[in-house]
Design an enzyme around this catalytic site. Structure first.
Site, PDB file in Angstrom:
ATOM      1  N   GLN A 126       1.020  -1.135   0.052  1.00 34.40           N
ATOM      2  CA  GLN A 126       0.207  -0.166   0.010  1.00 34.40           C
ATOM      3  C   GLN A 126       1.144   1.359  -0.109  1.00 34.40           C
ATOM      4  O   GLN A 126       1.390   1.472   1.080  1.00 34.40           O
ATOM      5  CB  GLN A 126      -0.888  -0.025   1.340  1.00 34.40           C
ATOM      6  CG  GLN A 126      -1.660   1.440   1.539  1.00 34.40           C
ATOM      7  CD  GLN A 126      -2.597   1.609  -0.005  1.00 34.40           C
ATOM      8  OE1 GLN A 126      -3.190   0.802  -0.492  1.00 34.40           O
ATOM      9  NE2 GLN A 126      -2.545   2.963  -0.232  1.00 34.40           N
TER      10      GLN A 126
ATOM     11  N   GLN B  20       0.197   4.659  -1.088  1.00 38.30           N
ATOM     12  CA  GLN B  20      -0.497   5.939  -0.814  1.00 38.30           C
ATOM     13  C   GLN B  20      -0.336   6.200   0.482  1.00 38.30           C
ATOM     14  O   GLN B  20      -0.719   4.984   1.442  1.00 38.30           O
ATOM     15  CB  GLN B  20      -1.755   6.093  -1.401  1.00 38.30           C
ATOM     16  CG  GLN B  20      -2.303   7.255  -1.367  1.00 38.30           C
ATOM     17  CD  GLN B  20      -3.630   7.527  -1.899  1.00 38.30           C
ATOM     18  OE1 GLN B  20      -4.572   6.451  -1.633  1.00 38.30           O
ATOM     19  NE2 GLN B  20      -4.119   8.379  -2.571  1.00 38.30           N
TER      20      GLN B  20
ATOM     21  N   GLY C  58     -10.671   0.889   1.777  1.00 40.13           N
ATOM     22  CA  GLY C  58     -11.846   0.050   1.129  1.00 40.13           C
ATOM     23  C   GLY C  58     -11.175  -0.444  -0.381  1.00 40.13           C
ATOM     24  O   GLY C  58     -11.610  -1.458  -0.761  1.00 40.13           O
ATOM     25  N   GLY C  59     -10.634   0.444  -0.784  1.00 36.17           N
ATOM     26  CA  GLY C  59      -9.837   0.119  -2.342  1.00 36.17           C
ATOM     27  C   GLY C  59      -8.701   0.854  -2.437  1.00 36.17           C
ATOM     28  O   GLY C  59      -8.648   2.025  -1.823  1.00 36.17           O
ATOM     29  N   MET C  60      -7.785   0.625  -3.328  1.00 36.53           N
ATOM     30  CA  MET C  60      -6.830   1.337  -3.819  1.00 36.53           C
ATOM     31  C   MET C  60      -6.615   1.436  -5.449  1.00 36.53           C
ATOM     32  O   MET C  60      -6.595   0.302  -5.949  1.00 36.53           O
ATOM     33  CB  MET C  60      -5.428   1.233  -3.364  1.00 36.53           C
ATOM     34  CG  MET C  60      -4.182   1.933  -3.624  1.00 36.53           C
ATOM     35  SD  MET C  60      -4.488   3.797  -3.200  1.00 36.53           S
ATOM     36  CE  MET C  60      -3.355   4.468  -4.408  1.00 36.53           C
ATOM     37  N   GLU C  61      -6.774   2.522  -5.944  1.00 33.14           N
ATOM     38  CA  GLU C  61      -7.165   2.748  -7.436  1.00 33.14           C
ATOM     39  C   GLU C  61      -5.850   2.457  -8.221  1.00 33.14           C
ATOM     40  O   GLU C  61      -5.343   3.083  -9.256  1.00 33.14           O
ATOM     41  CB  GLU C  61      -7.393   4.204  -7.656  1.00 33.14           C
ATOM     42  CG  GLU C  61      -6.536   5.128  -7.192  1.00 33.14           C
ATOM     43  CD  GLU C  61      -6.471   5.816  -5.965  1.00 33.14           C
ATOM     44  OE1 GLU C  61      -6.116   6.751  -5.805  1.00 33.14           O
ATOM     45  OE2 GLU C  61      -7.096   4.948  -5.323  1.00 33.14           O
ATOM     46  N   ASN C  62      -4.874   1.325  -7.883  1.00 34.65           N
ATOM     47  CA  ASN C  62      -3.615   0.863  -8.685  1.00 34.65           C
ATOM     48  C   ASN C  62      -3.883   0.849 -10.219  1.00 34.65           C
ATOM     49  O   ASN C  62      -4.745   0.059 -10.618  1.00 34.65           O
ATOM     50  CB  ASN C  62      -2.815   0.029  -8.026  1.00 34.65           C
ATOM     51  CG  ASN C  62      -2.709   0.018  -6.650  1.00 34.65           C
ATOM     52  OD1 ASN C  62      -1.903   1.062  -6.056  1.00 34.65           O
ATOM     53  ND2 ASN C  62      -3.100  -1.099  -5.637  1.00 34.65           N
TER      54      ASN C  62
ATOM     55  N   HIS D 101     -16.032   3.901  -7.371  1.00 37.30           N
ATOM     56  CA  HIS D 101     -15.133   5.190  -6.754  1.00 37.30           C
ATOM     57  C   HIS D 101     -13.794   4.836  -7.466  1.00 37.30           C
ATOM     58  O   HIS D 101     -12.937   5.734  -7.978  1.00 37.30           O
ATOM     59  CB  HIS D 101     -15.156   5.132  -5.555  1.00 37.30           C
ATOM     60  CG  HIS D 101     -14.284   6.357  -4.797  1.00 37.30           C
ATOM     61  ND1 HIS D 101     -14.847   7.377  -4.372  1.00 37.30           N
ATOM     62  CD2 HIS D 101     -12.818   6.130  -4.690  1.00 37.30           C
ATOM     63  CE1 HIS D 101     -13.630   8.092  -4.180  1.00 37.30           C
ATOM     64  NE2 HIS D 101     -12.527   7.546  -4.087  1.00 37.30           N
ATOM     65  N   GLU D 102     -13.097   3.438  -7.242  1.00 34.75           N
ATOM     66  CA  GLU D 102     -11.863   3.431  -7.509  1.00 34.75           C
ATOM     67  C   GLU D 102     -11.722   3.349  -9.020  1.00 34.75           C
ATOM     68  O   GLU D 102     -10.557   3.687  -9.670  1.00 34.75           O
ATOM     69  CB  GLU D 102     -11.401   1.771  -7.088  1.00 34.75           C
ATOM     70  CG  GLU D 102     -11.540   1.782  -5.361  1.00 34.75           C
ATOM     71  CD  GLU D 102     -10.985   2.630  -4.799  1.00 34.75           C
ATOM     72  OE1 GLU D 102      -9.772   3.403  -5.161  1.00 34.75           O
ATOM     73  OE2 GLU D 102     -11.427   3.175  -3.612  1.00 34.75           O
TER      74      GLU D 102
ATOM     75  N   HIS E 296     -11.203   6.778 -10.273  1.00 38.38           N
ATOM     76  CA  HIS E 296      -9.939   7.200 -10.139  1.00 38.38           C
ATOM     77  C   HIS E 296      -8.982   7.131 -11.532  1.00 38.38           C
ATOM     78  O   HIS E 296      -7.826   7.726 -11.398  1.00 38.38           O
ATOM     79  CB  HIS E 296      -9.206   6.563  -8.978  1.00 38.38           C
ATOM     80  CG  HIS E 296      -9.252   7.146  -7.746  1.00 38.38           C
ATOM     81  ND1 HIS E 296      -8.982   8.506  -7.299  1.00 38.38           N
ATOM     82  CD2 HIS E 296      -9.776   6.935  -6.430  1.00 38.38           C
ATOM     83  CE1 HIS E 296      -9.147   8.979  -6.369  1.00 38.38           C
ATOM     84  NE2 HIS E 296      -9.633   7.748  -5.541  1.00 38.38           N
TER      85      HIS E 296
ATOM     86  N   GLU F 197      -9.897  13.338  -4.865  1.00 37.14           N
ATOM     87  CA  GLU F 197     -10.842  12.712  -4.387  1.00 37.14           C
ATOM     88  C   GLU F 197     -12.317  13.383  -4.490  1.00 37.14           C
ATOM     89  O   GLU F 197     -13.404  12.452  -4.676  1.00 37.14           O
ATOM     90  CB  GLU F 197     -10.809  12.423  -2.685  1.00 37.14           C
ATOM     91  CG  GLU F 197      -9.517  11.666  -2.747  1.00 37.14           C
ATOM     92  CD  GLU F 197      -9.674  10.158  -3.036  1.00 37.14           C
ATOM     93  OE1 GLU F 197     -10.836   9.879  -3.320  1.00 37.14           O
ATOM     94  OE2 GLU F 197      -8.620   9.528  -2.989  1.00 37.14           O
TER      95      GLU F 197
ATOM     96  N   ASP G  19      -0.967  11.731   5.303  1.00 32.48           N
ATOM     97  CA  ASP G  19      -2.151  10.622   5.669  1.00 32.48           C
ATOM     98  C   ASP G  19      -3.231  11.331   6.495  1.00 32.48           C
ATOM     99  O   ASP G  19      -4.347  10.984   6.582  1.00 32.48           O
ATOM    100  CB  ASP G  19      -1.662   9.272   6.575  1.00 32.48           C
ATOM    101  CG  ASP G  19      -2.585   8.172   6.510  1.00 32.48           C
ATOM    102  OD1 ASP G  19      -3.132   7.984   5.204  1.00 32.48           O
ATOM    103  OD2 ASP G  19      -2.944   7.734   7.534  1.00 32.48           O
TER     104      ASP G  19
ATOM    105  N   TYR H  71     -13.108  14.298   0.202  1.00 34.10           N
ATOM    106  CA  TYR H  71     -13.869  13.227  -0.583  1.00 34.10           C
ATOM    107  C   TYR H  71     -15.257  14.103  -0.800  1.00 34.10           C
ATOM    108  O   TYR H  71     -15.535  14.284  -1.756  1.00 34.10           O
ATOM    109  CB  TYR H  71     -14.113  11.947   0.262  1.00 34.10           C
ATOM    110  CG  TYR H  71     -13.071  11.117   0.246  1.00 34.10           C
ATOM    111  CD1 TYR H  71     -12.892  10.070  -0.777  1.00 34.10           C
ATOM    112  CD2 TYR H  71     -11.852  11.310   0.989  1.00 34.10           C
ATOM    113  CE1 TYR H  71     -11.839   9.357  -0.497  1.00 34.10           C
ATOM    114  CE2 TYR H  71     -10.897  10.442   1.081  1.00 34.10           C
ATOM    115  CZ  TYR H  71     -10.903   9.438   0.196  1.00 34.10           C
ATOM    116  OH  TYR H  71      -9.573   8.425   0.232  1.00 34.10           O
TER     117      TYR H  71
ATOM    118  N   ARG I 173      -9.752  -2.900   7.881  1.00 33.27           N
ATOM    119  CA  ARG I 173      -9.782  -1.589   7.134  1.00 33.27           C
ATOM    120  C   ARG I 173     -10.195  -0.566   8.172  1.00 33.27           C
ATOM    121  O   ARG I 173     -10.948  -0.669   9.091  1.00 33.27           O
ATOM    122  CB  ARG I 173     -11.313  -1.800   6.433  1.00 33.27           C
ATOM    123  CG  ARG I 173     -11.745  -0.607   5.613  1.00 33.27           C
ATOM    124  CD  ARG I 173     -12.882  -1.043   4.751  1.00 33.27           C
ATOM    125  NE  ARG I 173     -13.514   0.047   4.122  1.00 33.27           N
ATOM    126  CZ  ARG I 173     -14.589   0.125   3.288  1.00 33.27           C
ATOM    127  NH1 ARG I 173     -15.354  -1.269   3.306  1.00 33.27           N
ATOM    128  NH2 ARG I 173     -15.047   1.111   2.726  1.00 33.27           N
TER     129      ARG I 173
ATOM    130  N   LYS J  88     -11.256   2.627   8.106  1.00 36.05           N
ATOM    131  CA  LYS J  88     -12.305   3.217   8.374  1.00 36.05           C
ATOM    132  C   LYS J  88     -13.444   2.695   9.503  1.00 36.05           C
ATOM    133  O   LYS J  88     -14.099   3.279  10.131  1.00 36.05           O
ATOM    134  CB  LYS J  88     -13.088   3.436   6.897  1.00 36.05           C
ATOM    135  CG  LYS J  88     -14.492   3.730   7.006  1.00 36.05           C
ATOM    136  CD  LYS J  88     -15.274   3.528   5.575  1.00 36.05           C
ATOM    137  CE  LYS J  88     -16.831   3.855   5.656  1.00 36.05           C
ATOM    138  NZ  LYS J  88     -17.332   3.714   4.332  1.00 36.05           N
TER     139      LYS J  88
END
Length: 600
Positions: free
Chosen positions: A133, A135, A262-266, A289-290, A293, A312, A369, A377, A552, A554
């Site tokens: 991860q 970011q 939740g997700g990462m937009e790689n 959402h991802e 991105h 975001e 962070d 967002y 997660r 969140k």
């Protein structure tokens, strides 16, 4: 917008050093026994106008630096600067005249913050797992790089892993295992370092369309393919809204539950949490959402983490337009209402006058962070909704599509965006900038008065049920009207329940609606704070299982805070955390360690 014209990124040691990278040739060996990555990063340079290349590192062991492109070149002098707990150390490499490439031989050890090494018992199968991860500024913990979102590069990689495992990256990917355990990757589109990604595990692939598919552990693959059946429709809807998808394939990788987001937009390979596998496709807005991105963030990228809202805010707005296209305006309206409630909660938590509630942040000297809040967002999305209300969807859509096309594969900072917004949209309508209160959005606290209200017709039935409940109706009497509710309706219901409900009241709700046994992680995360406040012991085992199983941030950070606020909660929280912490990524423990360390 050439990078050299921009002021330095406060979160990268590369700063204003003239030499910039343009292409990476990476060779890595993944060793699960020692939990290390070892290999060589060869950087090809875009410019070498100066006498040094400066890379970001944090916790890396740098064994040698040579003049590239191969590792057999002459050694180059290098120094590591003072260590900073967030920014790490500057790796300064002295360059001879005309240097075109440098090769850095290095190792990333078990403590690398970007890397999550999972034992077999922490996965859905019987094999170990690794994922990254990167970011916001964690790429430098597994790769010496210019770790700024404003600096892009293409890359190729050769990765060696145990032969029974599959390796994947944010690049062109294999769809089946190679018995040699050697995988070669290529990313032809330039990306910033925070979008570098690697995963290794017992993984299988299932196609969803000619350009989409899903990777997951074999035990999870069937549920994932069911949940993401509409993925191609999402990509097509996104293209209809804002232009062609520029990354060739769009695949998903379902990670083990310790993934902190939740997700990462790689690019080409979005990482997603298994907590969205609800069985009814009710949480797939996260995938939208991802996917969004791929335009907002990956294609046009925030220049620094102070400009995070440009990634975001657009992405949340775009996500909800995709969901509206697929499932209708009433569905998307629910997402807007839930998002606005989350925004109001964040503003109250941060303080309505806090500068951290501005869209444009000032994070120099802080971990970027800290900017990963609902402000970027939901306040960012609310600004776009305010513009939509004033200029109409057709004009706003044309503006957004042109913005993505014009600034593709470039970095964007807030000042430059505001200038573009004025020139292309606001200045054509006298008084529009003042009417929308642009300055209050970007550099003012809280939510400006220009933010219009949001409403969801589908929540009317939920609000009616809540009113009946407040008037004394038993939960069992409400149940006949709820079978058609989605997870979003239930989240609205749980969010509106009184905070002071006694345990007996929660028991009646649980008997009627089975919240404690829900398979929906969003519902559980909204339910458990009620059970903790009330001392509803019937949910204790499920809560502890959730905290042990799910990483997660969140979800788990608010639950630990709620647990700490209960009688005897600090001791219980420390006990749970001691057992659960090995399952959490450094992104999560970075938040939770100080929280639990202060528990009295």
């Amino acid at each position: 917008m050439p990078t050299a014209a921009l002021p330095p990124d406060p979160h990268s040691h590369a700063g204003d050093a003239p030499a910039r990278v343009r292409h990476l040739a990476l060779a890595l060996t993944v060793d699960f026994a020692t939990r290390t990555l070892a290999g060589t990063a060869t950087w090809h340079l875009a410019e070498s106008a100066g006498d040094a290349l400066v890379l970001d590192t944090r916790g890396l062991a740098v064994d040698a630096v040579t003049l590239g492109p191969g590792p057999e070149g002459p050694a180059l002098p290098f120094t590591l600067g003072p260590a900073d707990p967030v920014l790490g150390q500057a790796l300064r490499i002295d360059l001879p005249p005309g240097a075109a490439a440098v090769a850095v031989r290095y190792r990333a050890g078990p403590g690398a913050a970007a890397l999550q090494w999972l034992a077999p018992e922490q996965t859905a199968g019987s094999e170990p797992f690794l994922f990254t991860q990167s970011q916001a500024v964690l790429a430098r913990t597994w790769l010496p790089c210019q770790d700024s979102p404003g600096i892009r590069f293409t890359y190729e990689a050769t990765v060696r892993v145990p032969p029974h495992l599959l390796a994947l990256m944010s690049a062109e990917n294999p769809q089946r295992r190679d018995p040699s355990g050697t995988y070669r990757f290529r990313m032809a589109q330039p990306i910033p370092a925070y979008l570098m990604a690697l995963a290794v595990g017992d993984l299988a692939f299932a196609p969803l369309s000619g350009r989409t598919g899903v990777y997951a552990e074999p035990a999870t693959l069937a549920a994932a393919t069911h949940e993401f059946a509409d993925l191609e429709k999402m990509v097509a809807a996104a293209e209809q809204l804002y232009g062609p998808y520029r990354w060739e394939r769009y695949d998903l990788l379902v990670l083990p539950p310790s993934f902190p987001f939740g997700g990462m937009e790689n690019p080409r390979l979005t990482f997603v949490t298994p907590t969205i596998l609800a069985g009814d496709r009710s949480l797939t807005s996260l995938v939208a959402h991802e996917l969004a991105h791929s335009w907002s963030g990956n294609l046009v990228t925030n220049g620094t983490w102070n400009d995070f809202w440009l990634n975001e805010g657009f992405t949340v707005y775009f996500e909800r337009r995709i969901m509206e296209h697929l499932y209708g305006r009433p569905y998307a309206d629910m997402l807007h209402v839930l998002g606005r409630a989350a925004l109001q909660h964040t503003i109250a938590e941060l303080g309505p006058a806090s500068p951290d509630t501005h869209l444009r942040l000032h994070l120099a000297g802080r971990d970027p962070d800290d900017g990963l809040t609902e402000i970027a967002y939901e306040k960012g999305c609310a600004l776009l909704l305010a513009l939509e209300a004033r200029v109409g969807r057709p004009r706003l859509d044309a503006f957004i599509a042109a913005y993505f096309a014009r600034f593709s594969f470039q970095a964007m900072r807030t000042d430059a965006f505001l200038a573009y917004l004025r020139a292309e949209l606001l200045d054509a309508v006298p008084g529009l900038e003042a009417d929308v209160q642009l300055a209050a959005w970007v550099d003012g606290p809280g939510l400006p008065a220009a933010a219009g209200p949001v409403a969801a017709a589908r929540f009317a039935a939920v609000d009616a049920a809540l009113a009946r409940y407040a008037a004394g109706a038993a939960p069992a009497a409400l149940a006949p009207g709820t079978p058609g509710w989605s997870g979003h309706e239930w989240m609205h219901f749980l969010g509106a329940l009184p905070a002071s409900l006694p345990a007996a009241g929660l028991a009646a709700l649980d008997a009627a609606f089975h919240f404690t046994a829900s398979g929906n992680a969003e519902i559980l995360a909204a339910w458990f704070p009620h059970t903790l406040r009330a001392g509803y012991g019937a949910a204790d085992a499920a809560l502890e299982d959730f905290l042990h199983r799910v990483g997660r941030r969140k979800f788990i950070a608010p639950l630990y805070r709620a647990l700490l606020a209960t009688p005897g909660g600090p001791a219980r929280a420390r006990r749970i955390y001691a057992a659960a912490r090995p399952n959490y990524h450094a992104v999560a423990t970075g938040t939770l360690d100080p929280l639990l360390a202060g528990a009295a």
